[in-house]
Design a protein around this motif. Structure first.
Motif: not given
Length: 283
Positions: A41-46, A98-99, A101-107, A130-135
């Motif tokens: 799940i991402t913040l915005d729809a994909r 971004t980090m 966005e991950y934090a916002d999703l978790a919160r 594509a478009g995810l935080y680069e790890v």
């Protein structure tokens, strides 16, 4: 309080659909008590990537789905309540650009009723996510896990889903565990290509020997880091191979596309083995 480890058998991220598709194949118990990892799940729809997104190859599937999902708000309003009513123990897979966005999703998920835990997708194969935080390095994964853990209660599990890269998995697993991950899921799809050359990820039995090696390496180097095996789990023998290698639980993914009863069968048989307790006995 430490977070309990999910298991012994779980539905891998995205492979149970929204849950509605899988429920009819889960026997008399349905989804009740089953640990289900949602699609990422991402913040915005994909909308996901272009087709064809999945191609069968010898030993598995090559896919590039592009993480299609309705976005967090729609998920919270529709998919999560249904899973909770069905009795599933819901672990939400999250992915961000971004980090932050991950934090916002978790919160936001920390406040959502029925969320049993999170699985942090930090191992998408190459361009598939594509478009995810680069790890690229273990410290990148650990930074994401730390950001998520700061926003999510310590008594609920946070799983780090990593790619089965034998050369980096030990360092990655240790870093994520030290950053607050309850367990490390090994592994995500392996970078591969479609017959037309497009980037994708290989999953299924073909990746099991690699994932098994990774589980064994982590167990050997860091026996205190719990691992969850994923990749080619399709029957009792393949599940036990991961448990014998040191995994504490297994996830079933690609097999569900061939036989959606796989989870129900493994759920019943693993409870009768000496490896792990049933879900009702999990601490």
């Amino acid at each position: 309080m430490s977070a309990p480890l999910p298991g012994p058998v779980m539905v891998a991220a995205g492979c149970g659909g929204t849950g509605r598709e899988l429920e009819p194949f889960c026997g008399d118990d349905g989804l009740d008590g089953l640990h289900v990892v949602t699609r990422s799940i991402t913040l915005d729809a994909r909308s996901g990537g272009p087709g064809p997104r999945v191609v069968e190859v010898p030993g598995g599937l090559v896919n590039a789905v592009g993480l299609p999902n309705p976005g967090l708000e729609h998920f919270l309003a529709t998919e999560l309540p249904w899973l909770v009513r069905a009795g599933a123990r819901v672990l939400v897979s999250i992915a961000g650009a971004t980090m932050g966005e991950y934090a916002d999703l978790a919160r936001r998920l920390a406040r959502a009723p029925g969320v049993a835990g999170l699985e942090v997708n930090v191992g998408a194969p190459d361009d598939v996510g594509a478009g995810l935080y680069e790890v690229r390095e273990p410290f990148h994964s650990a930074s994401v896990i730390a950001a998520v853990r700061r926003e999510f209660a310590s008594d609920r599990p946070v799983l780090a889903k990593l790619r089965p890269d034998v050369s980096r998995i030990v360092e990655g697993a240790r870093s994520c565990h030290e950053a607050g991950a309850t367990a490390v899921v090994i592994g995500n799809a392996v970078p591969a290509a479609f017959p037309d050359g497009r980037a994708g990820g290989l999953s299924g039995p073909a990746v099991a020997p690699i994932a098994l090696r990774c589980v064994a390496e982590v167990r050997r180097a860091h026996p205190d880091v719990p691992t969850i095996g994923c990749g080619g789990v399709r029957d009792l023998a393949s599940a036990n191979a991961y448990l014998d290698a040191g995994a504490r639980a297994v996830q079933v993914g690609t097999a569900l596309l061939h036989d959606p009863t796989t989870v129900a069968r493994l759920r019943a048989t693993l409870r009768t083995t000496a490896h792990l307790p049933g879900p009702e006995e999990t601490p």
